[in-house]
Design a protein around this motif. Structure first.
Motif, short mmCIF file in Angstrom:
data_model
loop_
_atom_site.label_atom_id
_atom_site.label_comp_id
_atom_site.label_asym_id
_atom_site.label_seq_id
_atom_site.Cartn_x
_atom_site.Cartn_y
_atom_site.Cartn_z
N THR A 53 55.21 -6.40 18.07
CA THR A 53 54.07 -6.38 16.87
C THR A 53 54.03 -4.87 16.34
O THR A 53 53.93 -3.89 17.07
CB THR A 53 52.53 -6.44 17.73
OG1 THR A 53 52.55 -7.78 18.45
CG2 THR A 53 51.64 -6.18 16.60
N THR A 76 49.25 -7.08 10.26
CA THR A 76 49.67 -6.81 11.55
C THR A 76 50.80 -7.87 11.37
O THR A 76 50.70 -9.06 11.28
CB THR A 76 48.67 -7.08 12.45
OG1 THR A 76 47.66 -6.08 12.30
CG2 THR A 76 49.33 -6.97 13.88
N THR A 78 53.41 -9.86 14.18
CA THR A 78 54.13 -9.97 15.25
C THR A 78 55.37 -10.97 15.16
O THR A 78 55.28 -11.94 14.56
CB THR A 78 53.13 -10.84 16.28
OG1 THR A 78 51.95 -10.01 16.51
CG2 THR A 78 53.66 -11.13 17.66
#
Length: 286
Positions: A53, A76, A78
């Motif tokens: 991440t 973000t 991941t």
């Protein structure tokens, strides 16, 4: 180069397989005369062996001989081992084809100095430039800055790069793409060729099996005898290494085995189809 991440999951025993997200492909010829795609793009990839991440990151762009004068934030991110993340940059007036559905459409970039931009994404030069993935919005000045996650200088006139030289020059028809891992040497790690943009759904994105109906997809996730044993009839078996490359393909019957003696020790991802459902499993070959 310093690589900074929030790493989730198990850490591979092999140091060379440590989790990392890198710049996998750069294309600045989108929308130019002679291009196929209408937009520039930057593609990221997790070339490590665990889920990664990345939070609070930015992309920054500079001309071949210039300073990094603009950036845009990233969400973000991941990524599973081998998974891509496609970022759509500026559009041009040429090109005939839209990119695959991007994972992120870049906003209007912010300048580090004076002046403003009015159109979304970086208008990257087709033949030479510099792109950096940074873990914050602090202006990057060199490839070895503490906030640099990955740095790519491309084209013969690029004045900054990782290693001994820049990645080769792309064009309206070609991008520069990573060949495999990351040796921190742009000249060795990238080749020029036809653009191959891939989003998260179009690349390797697999995790350990959790569906009870397919829990015996792979019966021995720790492979000591060079044989992977399957607990079901499996179609389209593929074995991926941790760079997202297919190293074995086959199909197998219930309780059948697949010999992987030719594969080196380490982590792999096995995918297949059981009862018309896609399944996947991480294995460790000893």
């Amino acid at each position: 180069m310093k690589k900074i991440f929030t790493v989730l999951g198990l850490i591979s025993a092999a140091a060379s397989m440590n989790a990392q997200i890198v710049i996998n492909e750069v294309y600045g010829g989108g929308g130019n005369s002679g291009s196929t795609y209408k937009n520039d793009f930057v593609e990221l990839k997790n070339i490590g062996s665990t889920v990664v991440t990345l939070t609070g990151a930015t992309l920054q762009y500079a001309s071949a001989a210039g300073t990094f004068n603009q950036y845009h934030p990233l969400p973000t991110i991941t990524l599973n081992p081998g998974q891509m993340f496609l970022i759509q940059e500026s559009a041009g007036t040429g090109g005939t084809t839209n990119l695959p559905t991007p994972d992120y459409i870049a906003p209007i970039p912010t300048n580090f100095g004076t002046g403003t931009n009015t159109t979304p994404g970086f208008a990257m030069a087709a033949g030479a430039g510099k792109v950096v993935l940074a873990n914050n919005s602090v202006q990057v000045t060199t490839p070895t800055d503490a906030n640099v996650v990955d740095f790519v200088g491309y084209g013969t006139t690029a004045t900054q790069f990782e290693g001994t030289g820049p990645a080769p020059a792309p064009s309206a028809a070609n991008s520069v793409a990573r060949t495999a891992g990351d040796t921190n040497n742009n000249a060795a790690d990238f080749v020029a060729g036809a653009p191959t943009p891939q989003n998260t759904s179009g690349s390797l994105a697999v995790s350990d099996v959790k569906n009870a109906k397919t829990a015996n997809f792979v019966k021995n996730t720790f492979v000591k005898s060079d044989e992977i044993t399957f607990g079901a009839d499996v179609k389209d078996v593929k074995v991926y290494n941790m760079f997202g490359q297919v190293v074995k393909t086959t199909s197998v019957k219930q309780n059948g085995t697949v010999n992987v003696a030719e594969l080196a020790k380490g982590n792999y991802i096995v995918t297949g189809t059981v009862n018309n459902e896609p399944v996947s499993q991480k294995i460790l070959k000893d």
